[in-house]
Scaffold this motif. Sequence first.
Motif, short mmCIF file in Angstrom:
data_model
loop_
_atom_site.label_atom_id
_atom_site.label_comp_id
_atom_site.label_asym_id
_atom_site.label_seq_id
_atom_site.Cartn_x
_atom_site.Cartn_y
_atom_site.Cartn_z
N TYR A 1 0.83 -1.20 0.00
CA TYR A 1 0.00 0.00 0.00
C TYR A 1 0.87 1.25 0.00
O TYR A 1 0.63 2.18 -0.79
CB TYR A 1 -0.93 0.02 1.24
N LEU A 2 1.87 1.29 0.85
CA LEU A 2 2.73 2.48 0.92
C LEU A 2 3.46 2.74 -0.38
O LEU A 2 3.66 3.90 -0.76
CB LEU A 2 3.74 2.34 2.07
N ASN A 3 3.80 1.68 -1.11
CA ASN A 3 4.48 1.83 -2.40
C ASN A 3 3.54 2.17 -3.54
O ASN A 3 3.98 2.42 -4.66
CB ASN A 3 5.24 0.55 -2.74
N GLY A 4 2.24 2.11 -3.30
CA GLY A 4 1.28 2.41 -4.35
C GLY A 4 0.97 1.23 -5.23
O GLY A 4 0.39 1.38 -6.31
N GLU A 5 1.33 0.02 -4.79
CA GLU A 5 1.07 -1.18 -5.58
C GLU A 5 -0.37 -1.65 -5.46
O GLU A 5 -0.87 -2.32 -6.35
CB GLU A 5 2.04 -2.28 -5.16
N VAL A 6 -1.00 -1.34 -4.34
CA VAL A 6 -2.41 -1.70 -4.10
C VAL A 6 -3.12 -0.49 -3.50
O VAL A 6 -2.49 0.40 -2.93
CB VAL A 6 -2.57 -2.93 -3.17
N ASN A 7 -4.42 -0.50 -3.59
CA ASN A 7 -5.21 0.59 -3.01
C ASN A 7 -5.65 0.28 -1.63
O ASN A 7 -5.92 -0.40 -0.96
CB ASN A 7 -6.42 0.94 -3.87
#
Length: 77
Positions: free
Chosen positions: A71-77
């Motif tokens: 989540y922090l990396n923007g890979e999932v919402n």
Amino acid sequence: MFFFFFFWEFPNILSERLTHAMEKMNMDISTLALLANISPVTVQRWLSGEYEPRNKNLRAIAHVLNTSSSYLNGEVN
């Protein structure tokens, strides 16, 4: 002939999501750094987009913030 240069500042997903997760947990930089055993200066550099955390540190802050490193990396919402 005229040339126009446009500069876009691309959003730093990690910084945005880290800020959001910290706000959600009502946590400041010093507290996050203490709980994750990381320097407050390092956390500030992540928030400013100057640096990105190593995987080990990313997992530590995700754990403290009760979220995932994906989540922090923007890979999932």
